[in-house]
Design a protein around this motif. Structure first.
Motif, PDB file in Angstrom:
ATOM      1  N   SER A 182       0.815  -1.216   0.000  1.00  0.00           N
ATOM      2  CA  SER A 182       0.000   0.000   0.000  1.00  0.00           C
ATOM      3  C   SER A 182       0.850   1.269   0.000  1.00  0.00           C
ATOM      4  O   SER A 182       0.318   2.369  -0.071  1.00  0.00           O
ATOM      5  CB  SER A 182      -0.928   0.012   1.218  1.00  0.00           C
ATOM      6  N   LYS A 186       4.488   3.532  -1.286  1.00  0.00           N
ATOM      7  CA  LYS A 186       5.626   3.707  -2.191  1.00  0.00           C
ATOM      8  C   LYS A 186       6.918   3.695  -1.398  1.00  0.00           C
ATOM      9  O   LYS A 186       7.942   3.219  -1.872  1.00  0.00           O
ATOM     10  CB  LYS A 186       5.519   5.025  -2.960  1.00  0.00           C
ATOM     11  N   TYR A 197       2.235   7.081   0.471  1.00  0.00           N
ATOM     12  CA  TYR A 197       1.254   6.062   0.091  1.00  0.00           C
ATOM     13  C   TYR A 197       1.344   5.793  -1.408  1.00  0.00           C
ATOM     14  O   TYR A 197       1.888   6.599  -2.166  1.00  0.00           O
ATOM     15  CB  TYR A 197      -0.168   6.563   0.386  1.00  0.00           C
ATOM     16  N   GLY A 198       0.745   4.700  -1.830  1.00  0.00           N
ATOM     17  CA  GLY A 198       0.708   4.359  -3.244  1.00  0.00           C
ATOM     18  C   GLY A 198       0.060   5.420  -4.109  1.00  0.00           C
ATOM     19  O   GLY A 198       0.403   5.571  -5.283  1.00  0.00           O
ATOM     20  N   ASP A 199      -0.854   6.207  -3.532  1.00  0.00           N
ATOM     21  CA  ASP A 199      -1.544   7.256  -4.306  1.00  0.00           C
ATOM     22  C   ASP A 199      -0.761   8.565  -4.346  1.00  0.00           C
ATOM     23  O   ASP A 199      -1.224   9.557  -4.895  1.00  0.00           O
ATOM     24  CB  ASP A 199      -2.951   7.508  -3.759  1.00  0.00           C
ATOM     25  N   GLY A 200       0.428   8.587  -3.733  1.00  0.00           N
ATOM     26  CA  GLY A 200       1.257   9.786  -3.752  1.00  0.00           C
ATOM     27  C   GLY A 200       1.130  10.676  -2.530  1.00  0.00           C
ATOM     28  O   GLY A 200       1.888  11.624  -2.372  1.00  0.00           O
ATOM     29  N   THR A 201       0.168  10.401  -1.649  1.00  0.00           N
ATOM     30  CA  THR A 201       0.013  11.174  -0.417  1.00  0.00           C
ATOM     31  C   THR A 201       1.172  10.865   0.521  1.00  0.00           C
ATOM     32  O   THR A 201       1.484   9.704   0.761  1.00  0.00           O
ATOM     33  CB  THR A 201      -1.317  10.820   0.277  1.00  0.00           C
ATOM     34  N   SER A 219      -1.310   9.406   6.858  1.00  0.00           N
ATOM     35  CA  SER A 219      -1.414  10.750   6.269  1.00  0.00           C
ATOM     36  C   SER A 219      -2.631  11.535   6.733  1.00  0.00           C
ATOM     37  O   SER A 219      -2.865  12.642   6.259  1.00  0.00           O
ATOM     38  CB  SER A 219      -1.402  10.658   4.743  1.00  0.00           C
ATOM     39  N   LYS A 236      -5.993  10.899   6.472  1.00  0.00           N
ATOM     40  CA  LYS A 236      -7.143  10.966   5.559  1.00  0.00           C
ATOM     41  C   LYS A 236      -8.466  10.754   6.291  1.00  0.00           C
ATOM     42  O   LYS A 236      -9.509  11.165   5.806  1.00  0.00           O
ATOM     43  CB  LYS A 236      -6.995   9.908   4.465  1.00  0.00           C
TER      44      LYS A 236
END
Length: 147
Positions: A62, A64, A92-96, A132, A134
């Motif tokens: 999940s 990076k 995170y994988g989504d760039g956050t 992060s 969220k």
């Protein structure tokens, strides 16, 4: 830990766990007994190296990146245990991204228990896995608090 500047073998093993883990080295498992117990929020209790490897794959899948600020770790040590407090940063994988101390998540405490042979027999990790921040609906005092 003693008053001298020497690092105990147990504290050294905990530091080595973080170094190997941050490098993505599964030989970190050499620091543990075969059937060690571990805990991670939202995962629960696990047992053994094979189950821990599955846990790591799920967590790392999940993300990076993740790293621990090893130089800033704080340790409390007893005869057969080490408690460590520290921070992480990562993406995170989504760039956050997150950075413990600058964002809501990224702070942790972990408790390591050792056998007499120096292997880790138990590791419980305590943190908010929402690195992060969220999950703002559960920020009871608002999402703009200083971290």
């Amino acid at each position: 830990m003693s008053r001298s500047s020497e690092v105990s073998k147990n504290v050294a093993a905990v530091k080595e766990y973080f170094v190997r883990g941050d490098a993505g080295r599964m030989d970190m498992l050499d620091l543990f007994t075969d059937e060690f117990q571990f805990y991670f929020p939202k995962f629960g209790i696990g047992k053994g190296k094979a189950e821990f490897a599955q846990f790591v794959q799920g967590l790392i899948g999940s993300l990076k990146s993740i790293s621990h600020d090893i130089e800033a770790l704080k340790f409390l040590e007893g005869h057969n245990f080490v408690v460590v407090e520290g921070t992480t940063e990562g993406v995170y994988g989504d760039g956050t991204s997150w950075s413990g101390g600058d964002t809501p998540g990224g702070r942790f405490s972990s408790v390591f228990e050792f056998r007499d042979d120096g292997l880790i027999s138990r590791m419980h990790i305590y943190l908010d896995p929402d690195y992060s921040g969220k999950d703002t609906d559960r920020f009871l005092w608002g999402a703009d608090r200083w971290w």
